[in-house]
Design an enzyme around this catalytic site. Sequence first.
Site, PDB file in Angstrom:
ATOM      1  N   ARG A  12       0.829  -1.220   0.000  1.00 16.58           N
ATOM      2  CA  ARG A  12       0.000   0.000   0.000  1.00 16.58           C
ATOM      3  C   ARG A  12       0.862   1.269   0.000  1.00 16.58           C
ATOM      4  O   ARG A  12       0.493   2.266  -0.625  1.00 16.58           O
ATOM      5  CB  ARG A  12      -0.922   0.022   1.215  1.00 16.58           C
ATOM      6  N   LYS A  40     -19.078 -14.282   2.340  1.00 16.82           N
ATOM      7  CA  LYS A  40     -20.357 -13.617   2.658  1.00 16.82           C
ATOM      8  C   LYS A  40     -21.101 -13.139   1.422  1.00 16.82           C
ATOM      9  O   LYS A  40     -20.697 -12.192   0.764  1.00 16.82           O
ATOM     10  CB  LYS A  40     -20.092 -12.422   3.585  1.00 16.82           C
ATOM     11  N   GLY A  69      -9.430  -7.549  -0.578  1.00 17.18           N
ATOM     12  CA  GLY A  69      -8.212  -7.847   0.181  1.00 17.18           C
ATOM     13  C   GLY A  69      -7.776  -9.299   0.087  1.00 17.18           C
ATOM     14  O   GLY A  69      -6.608  -9.602  -0.165  1.00 17.18           O
ATOM     15  N   GLY A 101     -13.685  -2.684   0.350  1.00 18.51           N
ATOM     16  CA  GLY A 101     -15.021  -2.066   0.376  1.00 18.51           C
ATOM     17  C   GLY A 101     -15.199  -1.040  -0.730  1.00 18.51           C
ATOM     18  O   GLY A 101     -16.273  -0.938  -1.340  1.00 18.51           O
TER      19      GLY A 101
HETATM   20  P1  AMP Z   1     -15.250 -12.360   1.918  1.00 15.76           P
HETATM   21  O1  AMP Z   1     -14.712 -11.460   3.003  1.00 15.76           O
HETATM   22  O2  AMP Z   1     -16.714 -12.575   1.999  1.00 15.76           O
HETATM   23  O3  AMP Z   1     -14.769 -11.955   0.522  1.00 15.76           O
HETATM   24  O4  AMP Z   1     -14.617 -13.774   2.214  1.00 15.76           O
HETATM   25  C1  AMP Z   1     -13.253 -14.090   2.098  1.00 15.76           C
HETATM   26  C2  AMP Z   1     -13.032 -15.407   2.801  1.00 15.76           C
HETATM   27  O5  AMP Z   1     -13.901 -16.378   2.227  1.00 15.76           O
HETATM   28  C3  AMP Z   1     -11.654 -15.997   2.709  1.00 15.76           C
HETATM   29  O6  AMP Z   1     -10.978 -15.810   3.919  1.00 15.76           O
HETATM   30  C4  AMP Z   1     -11.914 -17.481   2.421  1.00 15.76           C
HETATM   31  O7  AMP Z   1     -11.243 -18.334   3.320  1.00 15.76           O
HETATM   32  C5  AMP Z   1     -13.406 -17.612   2.631  1.00 15.76           C
HETATM   33  N1  AMP Z   1     -14.024 -18.713   1.865  1.00 15.76           N
HETATM   34  C6  AMP Z   1     -13.930 -18.947   0.559  1.00 15.76           C
HETATM   35  N2  AMP Z   1     -14.583 -20.092   0.234  1.00 15.76           N
HETATM   36  C7  AMP Z   1     -15.099 -20.571   1.383  1.00 15.76           C
HETATM   37  C8  AMP Z   1     -15.871 -21.737   1.714  1.00 15.76           C
HETATM   38  N3  AMP Z   1     -16.211 -22.628   0.784  1.00 15.76           N
HETATM   39  N4  AMP Z   1     -16.248 -21.919   3.005  1.00 15.76           N
HETATM   40  C9  AMP Z   1     -15.888 -21.007   3.927  1.00 15.76           C
HETATM   41  N5  AMP Z   1     -15.157 -19.905   3.695  1.00 15.76           N
HETATM   42  C10 AMP Z   1     -14.763 -19.693   2.430  1.00 15.76           C
END
Ligand code: AMP
Length: 393
Positions: free
Chosen positions: A35, A196, A349, A372
């Site tokens: 960054r 999420k 990120g 974000g």
């Molecule tokens: P987000 O902040 O929603 O973009 O989520 C990022 C996180 O999603 C990463 O740390 C991944 O480890 C997690 N992730 C990706 N695929 C899966 C999965 N199948 N089950 C649980 N976590 C996941």
Amino acid sequence: MKRKLTSLDVTNKRILLRVDFNVPMKNGQVTSDARIVSLLPTINYLLEQNAKVILCSHLGRPKGKIVLEYSLEPVAAHLSKLLEKEVMFAKDTVGEDAAKKVKALKAGQVLLLENVRFNAGEESNDAEFSKQLSKLADVYINDAFATSHREEASMHGVAKLLPNAVGFLVIKELESISEVLENPKRPFVAILGGAKIEDKLAVIDNLLNKVDTLIIGGGMSYTFTKALGGKVGKSIVDDKQIEYCYNVIKNAVNKGVKLLFPVDDVCNTAFDSVDAPKVFASGQTPDEYMALDIGPKTVKLFKKQIKRAKTIMWNGPLGVFENAYYESGTKGVAKAVAKSKAFSVVGGGDTVSAIEKFDLVKHIDHLSTGGGASLMLLEGKELPAIAVIEDEK
Ligand code: AMP
């Protein structure tokens, strides 16, 4: 187009340059300086123009209090090494020390202010705090892309009180995203993943109007699998969004967008299970298993689309790539994106960390520094801290 820093006379002027130096640190040392490095073009330009550069940033979430672990002092030392020049440090943001050091600042010198979030007025976008910040400078420049979705005093309030412009990093981020969203070479393939689904609803809605193919993988895809009547075992699912997912599938058909989900998954009985994972067809995950990565058939399927693409936008890992058992899906897709000749933009990120982990940074056209902020642009919205900057005349 927003006014660029090159359109303002900055020579001999005091420039309040808002940057995002929210970098990972351990034992008072910067552990990843990506960054900081991304801000060097703007800082160097201002120094070449003989401006008086006053850097302002946040670090962590000290919530309006002085928390020494979040002091920016180590960042001043790190930046000094990168610039090969002294970087002065003020022990406060708008207090006595800052005022004294700004007054003594000469053209071609750099001063970093202490963490702006040590001040309660920052996150509340307080008018009085914005005024105090504005008194430090003659010109305000926003180059803190990753914070530009926030309406905080040093991002928003102060910008309204001074002649303002955006820096080179913000320009690059906005141009890359706009090339993808407004003028994509087709086929345009978007890949969404991450845990999420809730965070990406508005992004999906906007992308359905823009893309030719939408690939959905990672944790968020299992809510779709469930909406389609599949068995998801213990995989993460957001039951509140089942109907939403169902509507996305209908909308994609109506809009002629090809929507792709995993066809197989790498599964285990728990996140931290030391047993070897097993691959099951998507929608047939046994009750005691959870899907933690896309499987080999899915990687092949997604790669085929990526190979055809002329524009690629990717946000969100396709599995729990932090664990070597579940990195293959994200790695396979990352390699395909890296190999592709399409214009590629990767944001978020975790996705950027994955690209760094697999050593593919050089092969991506634009790695966004904002999580974000990138998502908000992908939703088709304007960032509040950019909206407040004057348009180019
Ligand atoms: P987000 O902040 O929603 O973009 O989520 C990022 C996180 O999603 C990463 O740390 C991944 O480890 C997690 N992730 C990706 N695929 C899966 C999965 N199948 N089950 C649980 N976590 C996941």
